[in-house]
Every structure is written in structure tokens, then in C-alpha cells.
Design an enzyme around this catalytic site. Structure first.
Site, PDB file in Angstrom:
ATOM      1  N   ASP A 163     112.782  19.174 -57.400  1.00  0.00           N
ATOM      2  CA  ASP A 163     111.752  19.583 -56.443  1.00  0.00           C
ATOM      3  C   ASP A 163     112.474  19.836 -55.118  1.00  0.00           C
ATOM      4  O   ASP A 163     113.667  19.508 -54.980  1.00  0.00           O
ATOM      5  CB  ASP A 163     110.701  18.461 -56.324  1.00  0.00           C
ATOM      6  CG  ASP A 163     109.567  18.792 -55.344  1.00  0.00           C
ATOM      7  OD1 ASP A 163     109.355  19.986 -55.048  1.00  0.00           O
ATOM      8  OD2 ASP A 163     108.901  17.840 -54.881  1.00  0.00           O
TER       9      ASP A 163
ATOM     10  N   CYS B 101     108.427  21.949 -59.886  1.00  0.00           N
ATOM     11  CA  CYS B 101     106.970  21.957 -59.681  1.00  0.00           C
ATOM     12  C   CYS B 101     106.517  23.105 -58.794  1.00  0.00           C
ATOM     13  O   CYS B 101     105.326  23.422 -58.785  1.00  0.00           O
ATOM     14  CB  CYS B 101     106.514  20.624 -59.086  1.00  0.00           C
ATOM     15  SG  CYS B 101     107.274  20.283 -57.487  1.00  0.00           S
TER      16      CYS B 101
ATOM     17  N   ARG C 290      98.985  23.393 -64.741  1.00  0.00           N
ATOM     18  CA  ARG C 290      98.141  22.690 -63.756  1.00  0.00           C
ATOM     19  C   ARG C 290      96.671  22.976 -64.058  1.00  0.00           C
ATOM     20  O   ARG C 290      95.816  22.108 -63.980  1.00  0.00           O
ATOM     21  CB  ARG C 290      98.488  23.170 -62.330  1.00  0.00           C
ATOM     22  CG  ARG C 290      99.881  22.824 -61.840  1.00  0.00           C
ATOM     23  CD  ARG C 290     100.042  21.341 -61.614  1.00  0.00           C
ATOM     24  NE  ARG C 290      99.074  20.819 -60.667  1.00  0.00           N
ATOM     25  CZ  ARG C 290      99.202  20.864 -59.333  1.00  0.00           C
ATOM     26  NH1 ARG C 290     100.302  21.369 -58.802  1.00  0.00           N
ATOM     27  NH2 ARG C 290      98.272  20.357 -58.538  1.00  0.00           N
TER      28      ARG C 290
ATOM     29  N   HIS D 129     101.921  12.523 -56.712  1.00  0.00           N
ATOM     30  CA  HIS D 129     101.370  13.845 -57.087  1.00  0.00           C
ATOM     31  C   HIS D 129     101.008  13.801 -58.576  1.00  0.00           C
ATOM     32  O   HIS D 129     101.611  14.471 -59.406  1.00  0.00           O
ATOM     33  CB  HIS D 129     102.393  14.932 -56.788  1.00  0.00           C
ATOM     34  CG  HIS D 129     101.817  16.324 -56.749  1.00  0.00           C
ATOM     35  ND1 HIS D 129     100.466  16.595 -56.894  1.00  0.00           N
ATOM     36  CD2 HIS D 129     102.424  17.542 -56.591  1.00  0.00           C
ATOM     37  CE1 HIS D 129     100.270  17.895 -56.810  1.00  0.00           C
ATOM     38  NE2 HIS D 129     101.438  18.494 -56.629  1.00  0.00           N
TER      39      HIS D 129
ATOM     40  N   ARG E 147      94.246  16.564 -50.690  1.00  0.00           N
ATOM     41  CA  ARG E 147      95.695  16.648 -50.443  1.00  0.00           C
ATOM     42  C   ARG E 147      95.924  16.143 -49.025  1.00  0.00           C
ATOM     43  O   ARG E 147      95.463  16.771 -48.073  1.00  0.00           O
ATOM     44  CB  ARG E 147      96.193  18.086 -50.600  1.00  0.00           C
ATOM     45  CG  ARG E 147      97.601  18.285 -50.074  1.00  0.00           C
ATOM     46  CD  ARG E 147      98.245  19.571 -50.499  1.00  0.00           C
ATOM     47  NE  ARG E 147      98.620  19.524 -51.905  1.00  0.00           N
ATOM     48  CZ  ARG E 147      99.475  20.364 -52.488  1.00  0.00           C
ATOM     49  NH1 ARG E 147     100.031  21.341 -51.780  1.00  0.00           N
ATOM     50  NH2 ARG E 147      99.766  20.260 -53.762  1.00  0.00           N
TER      51      ARG E 147
ATOM     52  N   GLN F 209     100.297  16.929 -60.814  1.00  0.00           N
ATOM     53  CA  GLN F 209     101.514  17.623 -61.235  1.00  0.00           C
ATOM     54  C   GLN F 209     102.081  16.965 -62.491  1.00  0.00           C
ATOM     55  O   GLN F 209     102.518  17.654 -63.429  1.00  0.00           O
ATOM     56  CB  GLN F 209     102.542  17.577 -60.098  1.00  0.00           C
ATOM     57  CG  GLN F 209     103.827  18.307 -60.401  1.00  0.00           C
ATOM     58  CD  GLN F 209     103.625  19.812 -60.537  1.00  0.00           C
ATOM     59  OE1 GLN F 209     103.063  20.439 -59.656  1.00  0.00           O
ATOM     60  NE2 GLN F 209     104.077  20.393 -61.640  1.00  0.00           N
TER      61      GLN F 209
END
Ligand code: CP
Ligand code: NVA
Length: 311
Positions: free
Chosen positions: A231, A268, A296, A126, A99, A129
Site C-alpha cells: 500500500d 489496495c 470491494r 480498513h 471514513r 478492504q
């Protein structure tokens, strides 16, 4: 050549379908310890709740092991080159998940690594996700089909689902646009002017067969939506833009006034209640956010198992 997962289109459409179907299988019937003796290194330059825990738990459930390395735990932020780190990690572990602030850091690591590099969120993408998001939408469709067996239109598919994104054209949306196009979702994106998704992501979405519709009008975007996704307005690393963005996103909040009664809601997480979504909407029966978070785990386990077999 080593397979990496830096964005959704690192999987072909049929590979993406295979990963989703393996994820559904793992969720339904559990997973065999396919990665026994294998190790995942997890490099984090930013905070995380879901990504860290779902990868770490996933490796445990697959019989393997995960090692967490925050910014203070490696030499990466203290001068050791990404190229050296990628090569050295490859000598110890079987997968690396990162990340990072700068997506190019993952691209460079992938050039040097001989094990799969997995993007656990960068400034522009991402993709993990997106895997969970597609699994969640697939489950929604299956649940609706099960509850309306006599509807007469037969089993519905991704192609029958309209999704509206309302909010920032950020990393989560860039990957979701490519994912949505790959499976044939009908996607409409509403952002304030100047906050559209990246032109590169839109071009790659279009390469996958469908171009999302773009608008600056949230009401227009949600009018026929089965699912509305948002988001945070201020992503990690954008804290200096907070005031400017809060002003720009006025009118883009997911709330009772904006959303059609029938639409499900996706987020998310983490959510900022009172900004991009109301607490009531996030807590309502229409919210799929908790399923997305759980998924996830299943989706990433499937990705790891798939890359192990097909890497
Ligand atoms: N959605 C997501 O990636 O959450 P975390 O930041 O908690 O990992
Ligand atoms: N767009 C958000 C996603 C967090 C999971 C961020 O980058 O902070």
C-alpha cells in the site's frame, strides 16, 4: 444489540466465511434487491474513489439508496457531537458507513447508533478492504486449482497460501493481518523498523489463531510468497511525514528485482507508481489490484445484506 463492522473481528470466523461466500455468489449470479427501500448514509472526512463508488453502486444494485455526505455537508466538523449524529442518523437510515481520521469517532458513533456502523477506513483499520482482499485471494486459489487439475495436491485452501506484506504497517495491514489470521493465510510482514503494524492488531490477529511473522527484510519476506501485497507509504493524513517516510522505505518497493517470478501482486489502490510499486509491476499480468478494486463492490454488498439479516 446492533451489529457494527468497525474491524474484521467484529465478524466471527464462520460469519466471515459466510460473507465471503455470499460475495462470491453475488459476483457470479447477481444479487436480489434485498435492501429495497433501505438507505445507507456515507460520511467522508477524507477523499475516496473506490469506497464511495462501491458502496453507492452496491446499494443501488441491492435495491436501496446511498447518501454521500462529505466534511462540508454535515455538522460533525462544526461542533455537533458524534453521539448526537449517531442517534439522529439512526432515525433516518438503515446503515451508516464512515471514513474518518480518528477511529474512536466510529467507536463512539457505534455506542449511540441503533443501525450498523461500518468502517470505510480509519487511521487504524480498513476492514472493508480486507473483505475484498480475501475474496481476491480465494479467486486466485480457485483459478490456480482449475488450471492445474492434475497437480495431485487436491483443492488448495487459504491455509496453503503464503502472503508477504512489504511496506507500511498501516490501517490496511492492521485489518488484513486479522483477516489473514482468521482464514489461516500464512502471512509474513516486512516493514522498516518503527513502521510495524499496531501491537493491538497483532494481538487480535494472534487471538484468531495465527501470528504473522515480522521482519525488516523485504527479501526474506517475499522469498516463498505466492502473493506480495503493498500500500502507499504515506497515508491520508500523514502528508507531513512524507520526506521522512520516503527515506525510511528505501528498498521496500515492489519491483522486478525484489519479487519472485511466480508471485502475484496486490495493492489496495490508489497507488503511487515509482514509490511503493513500479508502474510495470502494477500493470503486469501478475497484478490483482483491479480484481481487488472490483471485489470491494461484491464484498460490501454481501456485508450489507448479511448485517441486514443478522444485525
Ligand atoms: N482502497 C480504497 O479504499 O480506495 P479509496 O480511497 O479510493 O476508497
Ligand atoms: N493507507 C491508505 C489507504 C488508502 C485506501 C490511507 O489510509 O491513505
Amino acid at each position: 444489540m446492533t451489529r457494527h463492522f468497525l474491524d474484521v473481528d467484529d465478524l466471527s470466523p464462520s460469519e466471515l466465511a459466510d460473507v465471503l461466500s455470499l460475495a462470491a455468489e453475488f459476483k457470479k449470479n447477481g444479487s436480489p434487491p434485498e435492501l429495497s427501500g433501505q438507505t445507507l448514509a456515507m460520511l467522508f472526512e477524507k477523499p475516496s474513489t473506490r469506497t464511495r463508488l462501491s458502496f453507492e453502486t452496491g446499494m443501488t444494485q441491492l435495491g436501496g439508496h446511498a447518501v454521500f455526505m462529505g466534511p462540508e455537508h454535515t455538522h460533525l466538523d462544526h461542533g455537533e457531537p458524534v453521539s448526537d449524529t449517531g442517534r439522529v442518523l439512526s432515525r433516518y437510515v438503515d446503515f451508516v458507513m464512515g471514513r474518518v481520521f480518528d477511529h474512536d469517532c466510529l467507536v463512539e458513533m457505534a455506542e449511540y447508533a441503533t443501525v450498523p456502523i461500518i468502517n470505510g477506513l480509519s487511521d487504524i483499520a480498513h476492514p472493508c478492504q480486507s473483505l475484498a482482499d480475501l475474496l481476491t485471494i480465494q479467486e486466485l486459489v480457485e483459478a490456480q486449482d482449475a488450471s492445474e487439475p492434475a497437480s495431485g495436491h487436491g483443492p488448495r485452501a487459504f491455509e496453503d497460501v503464503s502472503v508477504a506484506w512489504v511496506g507500511d504497517g498501516n490501517n490496511v495491514l492492521n485489518s488484513f493481518a486479522i483477516a489473514a489470521s482468521t482464514v489461516g493465510l500464512d502471512l509474513t510482514i516486512a516493514t522498516p523498523e518503527g513502521y510495524e503494524p499496531s501491537s493491538d492488531a497483532l494481538a487480535r490477529a494472534s487471538d484468531r489463531g495465527h501470528s504473522p511473522a515480522l521482519t525488516n527484510d523485504p527479501e526474506e519476506a517475499v522469498a516463498d510468497a505466492d502473493v506480495v501485497y503493498t500500500d502507499v507509504w504515506v497515508s491520508m493524513g500523514e502528508e507531513d511525514e512524507r520526506e521522512e517516510k520516503l527515506a525510511a522505505f528505501d528498498g521496500f518497493q515492489l519491483n522486478e528485482d525484489l519479487l519472485p517470478d511466480s508471485a502475484s501482486v496486490m495493492h489496495c489502490l490508489p497507488a503511487h507508481r515509482g514509490e511503493e510499486i513500479t508502474g510495470d509491476m502494477l500493470e503486469s499480468d501478475r497484478s490483482l489490484a483491479w480484481n481487488q478494486a472490483e471485489n470491494r463492490l461484491h464484498a460490501q454488498k454481501a456485508l450489507l445484506a448479511y448485517l441486514d439479516k443478522n444485525g
